[in-house]
Design an enzyme around this catalytic site. Structure first.
Site, PDB file in Angstrom:
ATOM      1  N   ASP A  55      -2.294  -1.996   9.688  1.00  0.00           N
ATOM      2  CA  ASP A  55      -2.360  -1.666   8.518  1.00  0.00           C
ATOM      3  C   ASP A  55      -2.969  -3.358   7.829  1.00  0.00           C
ATOM      4  OD1 ASP A  55      -1.560   0.831   8.213  1.00  0.00           O
ATOM      5  OD2 ASP A  55       0.633   0.084   7.788  1.00  0.00           O
ATOM      6  N   LYS A  87       0.960  -1.099  -0.007  1.00  0.00           N
ATOM      7  CA  LYS A  87      -0.027  -0.004   0.041  1.00  0.00           C
ATOM      8  C   LYS A  87       0.986   1.332   0.177  1.00  0.00           C
ATOM      9  CE  LYS A  87       0.757   1.334   4.386  1.00  0.00           C
ATOM     10  NZ  LYS A  87       1.642   2.613   4.756  1.00  0.00           N
ATOM     11  N   ALA A 125       1.125  -6.966   4.983  1.00  0.00           N
ATOM     12  CA  ALA A 125       0.620  -7.829   3.803  1.00  0.00           C
ATOM     13  C   ALA A 125       1.157  -9.524   4.079  1.00  0.00           C
ATOM     14  CB  ALA A 125       1.371  -7.402   2.305  1.00  0.00           C
TER      15      ALA A 125
HETATM   16  O1  C5P Z   1      -0.130  -1.068  14.406  1.00  0.00           O
HETATM   17  P1  C5P Z   1       1.320  -1.527  14.159  1.00  0.00           P
HETATM   18  O2  C5P Z   1       1.987  -2.632  15.041  1.00  0.00           O
HETATM   19  O3  C5P Z   1       1.869  -1.688  12.633  1.00  0.00           O
HETATM   20  O4  C5P Z   1       2.047   0.018  14.572  1.00  0.00           O
HETATM   21  C1  C5P Z   1       3.618   0.173  14.775  1.00  0.00           C
HETATM   22  C2  C5P Z   1       3.801   1.310  15.482  1.00  0.00           C
HETATM   23  O5  C5P Z   1       3.566   2.351  14.884  1.00  0.00           O
HETATM   24  C3  C5P Z   1       3.057   1.287  16.780  1.00  0.00           C
HETATM   25  O6  C5P Z   1       3.731   0.840  17.780  1.00  0.00           O
HETATM   26  C4  C5P Z   1       2.854   2.951  16.996  1.00  0.00           C
HETATM   27  O7  C5P Z   1       4.318   3.277  17.576  1.00  0.00           O
HETATM   28  C5  C5P Z   1       2.884   3.375  15.628  1.00  0.00           C
HETATM   29  N1  C5P Z   1       1.617   3.702  15.258  1.00  0.00           N
HETATM   30  C6  C5P Z   1       1.132   4.926  15.741  1.00  0.00           C
HETATM   31  N2  C5P Z   1      -0.325   5.243  15.320  1.00  0.00           N
HETATM   32  C7  C5P Z   1      -0.988   4.559  14.412  1.00  0.00           C
HETATM   33  C8  C5P Z   1      -0.397   3.432  14.095  1.00  0.00           C
HETATM   34  C9  C5P Z   1       0.840   3.119  14.357  1.00  0.00           C
HETATM   35  O8  C5P Z   1       1.462   5.545  16.622  1.00  0.00           O
HETATM   36  N3  C5P Z   1      -2.153   4.629  14.345  1.00  0.00           N
END
Ligand code: C5P
Length: 305
Positions: free
Chosen positions: A141, A12, A109
């Site tokens: 994501d 993406k 993904a």
């Molecule tokens: O959800 P994911 O594990 O992919 O997110 C990785 C990191 O990105 C989170 O630990 C956070 O630090 C940051 N993040 C955030 N706000 C979001 C998505 C991700 O702060 N909406």
């Protein structure tokens, strides 16, 4: 009964990424417009007569992907098994084309691919909403990697609503030499904002209109990413990459997600080919690729009985 299932899952880019204040749970409220492009990882899940799940990773950047239980696809396998009580041990094989730590949701993904592959292999037939909820537990994501197309993401990015989009867009990706850590990019954004009041993120009406109209000129002008400033702070060489793409006549130039991949909108396929060739020669990135979007979400590509 199938012995293995292969799923293809798209990368993406974010056409808009508006980031709100830091939440108590460490995430940020977002309004983002996800757009899937036809650069896909492949995830094959096979029944395996072994005492544990195993994973192998090959392809672009494979050496940087954990090949153990920490792998996001392996976590997806365990999550679906725990949720449904179905499924034996599996062998997971990931073929990477999406660059790693590049702001293109490659790990997400692979998790989405593993969910769809196991769902099919084990016949769990989880309703789409439940699969999406499980995906959200694995990463912000991951639900979009299941859905594909073009969609607005809210909350931490996991609450999705598809956007009507009639046209096919031609993009040029500039891969950087190195990666960026998503948590560090968000943290740097908070530091740059320096505690100033941050308004709630808002969807760009102009962007949605441009997508509805299928107008690349308007779309190029409406692209935006709040994570671009912190990504440029951490990876200043990207300034040159973006500038080169603008100077070569792209309709829009932006860092993808938390970076460091940059993407450029071309007028059409021919323009994309010429932009790709010229950017490749300009020496402002590690390599260049041409993709189109929107692309379908995670879908079964092969079944073996
Ligand atoms: O959800 P994911 O594990 O992919 O997110 C990785 C990191 O990105 C989170 O630990 C956070 O630090 C940051 N993040 C955030 N706000 C979001 C998505 C991700 O702060 N909406």
């Amino acid at each position: 009964m199938n012995q293995s299932v292969t799923v293809r899952v798209p990368a993406k880019i974010n056409l808009q990424l508006a980031v709100g204040p830091l939440r108590a749970d460490g995430y940020h409220d977002l309004v983002t417009v996800f757009h899937a492009v036809d650069l896909c990882d492949e995830v094959t899940v096979a029944r395996a007569d072994q005492d544990a799940d195993r994973v192998t990773v090959s392809g672009v950047g494979a050496g940087q992907v954990p090949a153990d239980g920490d792998n996001l696809a392996m976590r997806a396998v365990r999550a679906l098994r725990a949720r449904t009580g179905l499924g034996g041990n599996v062998q997971v094989q990931i073929t990477k084309r999406i660059p790693v730590a590049a702001g293109m949701a490659g790990g997400s993904a692979d998790a989405a691919g593993a969910l769809v592959a196991c769902d099919e292999l084990w016949g769990t037939a989880l309703p789409a909403a439940e699969l999406s909820a499980l995906a959200a537990q694995l990463g912000s994501d991951v639900p979009f990697a299941l859905l594909g197309g073009t969609a607005v993401g809210r909350g931490r990015g996991e609450q999705l609503s598809p956007v009507e989009s009639t046209a096919t867009y031609h993009w040029v990706l500039a891969y950087a030499d190195g990666g960026l850590s998503t948590p560090l990019v968000y943290k740097t954004l908070d530091q740059l904002r320096d505690g100033r009041g941050v308004p709630a993120p808002e969807l760009s009406g102009e962007l949605v209109e441009a997508l509805r109209a299928g107008d690349p000129l308007r779309l190029g002008r409406a692209l935006g990413n709040d994570l671009q400033a912190p990504a440029l702070t951490l990876f200043p060489a990207l300034n040159e990459t973006l500038e080169a793409g603008r100077a070569l006549g792209s309709l829009g130039a932006l860092v993808s997600g938390s970076g460091p991949t940059c993407f450029f909108l071309a007028r059409d396929a021919e323009h994309a080919a010429s932009l790709t060739a010229q950017l490749g020669k300009a020496g402002v990135c590690q390599s260049v690729a041409t993709v189109t979007g929107p692309a379908a979400g995670a879908s079964v590509a092969d079944r073996r009985a």
